[in-house]
Enzyme design. Structure first.
Site, PDB file in Angstrom:
ATOM      1  N   HIS A 312     -79.708  84.867-107.731  1.00 31.78           N
ATOM      2  CA  HIS A 312     -81.157  84.931-107.562  1.00 31.78           C
ATOM      3  C   HIS A 312     -81.651  83.581-107.105  1.00 31.78           C
ATOM      4  CE1 HIS A 312     -85.382  85.662-108.371  1.00 31.78           C
ATOM      5  NE2 HIS A 312     -85.067  86.944-108.308  1.00 31.78           N
ATOM      6  N   ASP A 370     -81.353  94.190-110.335  1.00 30.36           N
ATOM      7  CA  ASP A 370     -80.924  95.312-109.498  1.00 30.36           C
ATOM      8  C   ASP A 370     -79.540  95.821-109.842  1.00 30.36           C
ATOM      9  OD1 ASP A 370     -83.247  95.473-108.024  1.00 30.36           O
ATOM     10  OD2 ASP A 370     -82.647  93.741-106.837  1.00 30.36           O
TER      11      ASP A 370
HETATM   12  N1  ACO Z   1     -72.029  86.756-103.971  1.00 28.95           N
HETATM   13  C1  ACO Z   1     -71.260  85.705-103.620  1.00 28.95           C
HETATM   14  N2  ACO Z   1     -71.713  84.450-103.413  1.00 28.95           N
HETATM   15  C2  ACO Z   1     -73.030  84.245-103.561  1.00 28.95           C
HETATM   16  C3  ACO Z   1     -73.913  85.283-103.932  1.00 28.95           C
HETATM   17  C4  ACO Z   1     -73.369  86.576-104.145  1.00 28.95           C
HETATM   18  N3  ACO Z   1     -74.151  87.607-104.505  1.00 28.95           N
HETATM   19  N4  ACO Z   1     -75.172  84.803-104.005  1.00 28.95           N
HETATM   20  C5  ACO Z   1     -75.089  83.502-103.690  1.00 28.95           C
HETATM   21  N5  ACO Z   1     -73.792  83.150-103.433  1.00 28.95           N
HETATM   22  C6  ACO Z   1     -73.292  81.795-103.147  1.00 28.95           C
HETATM   23  C7  ACO Z   1     -73.633  81.356-101.727  1.00 28.95           C
HETATM   24  O1  ACO Z   1     -72.597  81.705-100.816  1.00 28.95           O
HETATM   25  C8  ACO Z   1     -73.785  79.874-101.909  1.00 28.95           C
HETATM   26  O2  ACO Z   1     -72.470  79.315-101.995  1.00 28.95           O
HETATM   27  P1  ACO Z   1     -72.175  77.801-101.422  1.00 28.95           P
HETATM   28  O3  ACO Z   1     -73.026  76.893-102.255  1.00 28.95           O
HETATM   29  O4  ACO Z   1     -70.715  77.620-101.611  1.00 28.95           O
HETATM   30  O5  ACO Z   1     -72.595  77.839 -99.969  1.00 28.95           O
HETATM   31  C9  ACO Z   1     -74.415  79.724-103.284  1.00 28.95           C
HETATM   32  O6  ACO Z   1     -73.995  80.899-104.000  1.00 28.95           O
HETATM   33  C10 ACO Z   1     -75.940  79.653-103.254  1.00 28.95           C
HETATM   34  O7  ACO Z   1     -76.430  80.795-102.553  1.00 28.95           O
HETATM   35  P2  ACO Z   1     -77.723  80.823-101.597  1.00 28.95           P
HETATM   36  O8  ACO Z   1     -77.536  81.881-100.563  1.00 28.95           O
HETATM   37  O9  ACO Z   1     -77.997  79.424-101.118  1.00 28.95           O
HETATM   38  O10 ACO Z   1     -78.842  81.236-102.611  1.00 28.95           O
HETATM   39  P3  ACO Z   1     -80.246  81.797-102.236  1.00 28.95           P
HETATM   40  O11 ACO Z   1     -81.155  81.358-103.297  1.00 28.95           O
HETATM   41  O12 ACO Z   1     -80.631  81.477-100.822  1.00 28.95           O
HETATM   42  O13 ACO Z   1     -80.030  83.387-102.282  1.00 28.95           O
HETATM   43  C11 ACO Z   1     -79.935  85.634-103.036  1.00 28.95           C
HETATM   44  C12 ACO Z   1     -80.394  84.189-103.346  1.00 28.95           C
HETATM   45  C13 ACO Z   1     -80.458  86.078-101.655  1.00 28.95           C
HETATM   46  C14 ACO Z   1     -80.509  86.576-104.093  1.00 28.95           C
HETATM   47  C15 ACO Z   1     -78.378  85.667-103.055  1.00 28.95           C
HETATM   48  O14 ACO Z   1     -77.889  85.295-104.329  1.00 28.95           O
HETATM   49  C16 ACO Z   1     -77.839  87.026-102.643  1.00 28.95           C
HETATM   50  O15 ACO Z   1     -77.680  87.306-101.443  1.00 28.95           O
HETATM   51  N6  ACO Z   1     -77.514  87.920-103.643  1.00 28.95           N
HETATM   52  C17 ACO Z   1     -77.064  89.258-103.356  1.00 28.95           C
HETATM   53  C18 ACO Z   1     -78.253  90.144-103.016  1.00 28.95           C
HETATM   54  C19 ACO Z   1     -79.111  90.473-104.230  1.00 28.95           C
HETATM   55  O16 ACO Z   1     -78.614  90.870-105.279  1.00 28.95           O
HETATM   56  N7  ACO Z   1     -80.446  90.336-104.061  1.00 28.95           N
HETATM   57  C20 ACO Z   1     -81.410  90.710-105.119  1.00 28.95           C
HETATM   58  C21 ACO Z   1     -82.228  89.559-105.551  1.00 28.95           C
HETATM   59  S1  ACO Z   1     -83.208  90.032-106.926  1.00 28.95           S
HETATM   60  C22 ACO Z   1     -84.524  90.876-106.287  1.00 28.95           C
HETATM   61  O17 ACO Z   1     -84.891  90.804-105.141  1.00 28.95           O
HETATM   62  C23 ACO Z   1     -85.260  91.702-107.275  1.00 28.95           C
END
Ligand code: ACO
Length: 447
Positions: A312, A370
């Site tokens: 998140h 979710d």
């Molecule tokens: N699976 C694997 N790796 C992940 C995930 C994941 N679900 N989420 C983040 N990471 C990793 C990224 O690759 C990144 O790694 P790095 O530092 O080695 O490059 C690190 O964790 C940070 O991730 P960001 O993408 O920079 O985090 P951001 O805050 O931009 O994204 C998000 C948040 C979009 C929710 C992300 O975690 C994601 O895509 N999750 C999956 C989709 C999801 O479940 N969304 C629902 C959100 S809750 C809602 O809307 C109610």
């Protein structure tokens, strides 16, 4: 000046070589971190660069507070777990929009008004017929929520608080009806009219699952779980869809059109589409022995695959909504006597593996709301394509409360971000060889 603590006067100094320091006030809300007010920076000839608004507050707000590090979520000061267990969705709607929980008399009046606005103008039925039966229901929701703009011309003065409140009531009353109609249309069943003797969540389940051919009895445990899903998704401060509603609304646009913008933004798999994406992922994994393969893919930087339902932007610990949702998930599965559910087995094992894996621990990637809501909705019999629609029903009150608040904030201005231009520098269009030839020949003619 935003609605911040006036006692707190501190400045940050920005030092740019060759210039006097620029003094920037530091603002403080009632809770949360200090915020550097950079509004004067534009006049000094600078912009800030912050893709994804990771370090930028776009407004001040009194509605929802989140502390992502501690896993705290408050609606108007009340913790989300207390609202989920001691209130209901309509009380939460009243609280979010008006700022206080309703008294019994206020609640009675509010519930009456919502129940008496659930019908949809009959002419809207024909709009559904214009869509293919296999359209994604979010496509119908975007189009038809926006089309409501055409039906309420008499109540669209955005500067009139009474008109804004009427719009809120219409929207929260009609969204479940539209959502159920989108589902019924996709399966070719007749639309079911709302029933005023049922409460909000039970009425939605009735419109989804009843048919004119036989009685449908709403299971109270399932209705309670549905109501809880609505409460937990009701607001989440300046997320992508709420910011979309605010940005669309900042131009003075019609509120129904603004809500359509919120629905469009919610649809994406990184936001509201995550519960649908999560369930599809669990189905794709299929059996527990395949989990390591998918976890390895999620960690591989050359693979775009991510574990849906994990991570998140704001929470760097357990999402407090996920804690309540996890409990509700078990209540529903017990009620429905679901024990050996392959999707649930995969979900439980995946949660265990991810929470003990260094990659996820280091990056603070916990299951989000979710992750569990998809499992509950699946067990209730809601088709996967409707998951994000249910999120949209719940979030409508958040969207319209923010839109309403924005109209009253003196700091509100049309949203207009800037950019760092990285394209071509100034250049001239060169004449093509053919044009040069014709220019030469016309010059020759003149001689
Ligand atoms: N699976 C694997 N790796 C992940 C995930 C994941 N679900 N989420 C983040 N990471 C990793 C990224 O690759 C990144 O790694 P790095 O530092 O080695 O490059 C690190 O964790 C940070 O991730 P960001 O993408 O920079 O985090 P951001 O805050 O931009 O994204 C998000 C948040 C979009 C929710 C992300 O975690 C994601 O895509 N999750 C999956 C989709 C999801 O479940 N969304 C629902 C959100 S809750 C809602 O809307 C109610």
């Amino acid at each position: 000046m935003p609605d911040v603590n006036p006692e707190f006067v501190k400045y940050a100094e920005l030092h740019i070589p060759g210039r006097d320091p620029i003094k920037l006030p530091i603002l403080k809300g009632t809770m949360g971190p200090e915020v550097i007010d950079i509004r004067a920076l534009g006049k000094e000839g600078y912009f800030t660069f912050d893709p994804g608004f990771v370090s930028t507050a776009s407004c001040s707000s009194r509605i929802t507070f989140i502390d992502g590090a501690k896993g705290i979520l408050l609606y108007r000061g009340y913790p989300i777990d207390q609202l989920a267990t001691k209130a209901n969705y309509l009380k939460t709607c009243y609280l979010l929009f008006k700022g206080e929980l309703p008294t019994p008399a206020q609640y009675e009046e509010f519930e009456y008004k919502v129940k008496h606005h659930t019908l949809i103008h009959e002419q809207i039925n024909s709009l559904f017929q214009a869509f293919r039966r296999d359209s994604h229901p979010m496509a119908l929701m975007c189009g038809i929520a926006g089309a409501l703009s055409a039906f309420y011309h008499d109540n669209l003065d955005i500067y009139d608080p009474e008109h804004r409140e009427n719009t809120m009531i219409r929207l929260i009353a009609k969204m479940p009806t539209l959502a159920a109609m989108a589902y019924k249309y996709s399966i070719g069943q007749p639309f079911m009219y709302p029933r005023n003797d049922l409460d909000f969540a039970a009425n939605f389940l009735h419109m989804m699952f009843a048919t004119p051919a036989e009685d449908y009895k709403v299971n109270p445990v399932i209705a309670k779980a549905m109501d809880r899903i609505f409460i937990l998704h009701a607001d989440h401060e300046q997320n992508a869809s709420t910011s979309s509603v605010r940005l669309a609304g900042s131009s003075g646009a019609n509120p129904y059109a603004c809500i359509a913008a919120g629905i469009a933004s919610l649809w994406g798999p990184a936001h509201g589409g995550a519960n649908e994406a999560c369930l599809r992922m669990l189905e794709q994994i299929g059996t527990c022995d395949r989990i390591p393969e998918f976890v390895a893919r999620a960690k591989d930087k050359n693979d775009p695959f991510r574990l849906s339902g994990f991570g998140h932007r704001v929470y760097k610990t357990y999402d407090p909504r996920a804690v309540v949702m996890r409990e509700t998930c078990h209540e529903v599965l017990n009620e429905l006597h679901i024990k050996d559910h392959p999707i649930l087995d995969v979900a439980t094992e995946l949660e265990k593996i991810a929470l003990s894996d260094e990659y996820f621990i280091e990056r603070h990637l916990y299951p989000n709301v979710d992750f569990y809501s998809g499992i509950i909705l699946n067990a209730i019999g809601i088709p996967t394509s409707m998951f994000t629609v249910i999120f949209a029903i719940a979030r409508t009150i958040g969207w319209i409360s923010h839109w309403n608040e924005m109209q009253e904030m003196p700091e509100s201005r049309i949203g207009r971000p800037r950019q760092i231009y990285v394209g071509k520098t100034l250049r001239d269009i060169k004449a093509s060889p053919a044009r040069r030839r014709s220019a030469k020949s016309s010059a020759a003619t003149k001689i």
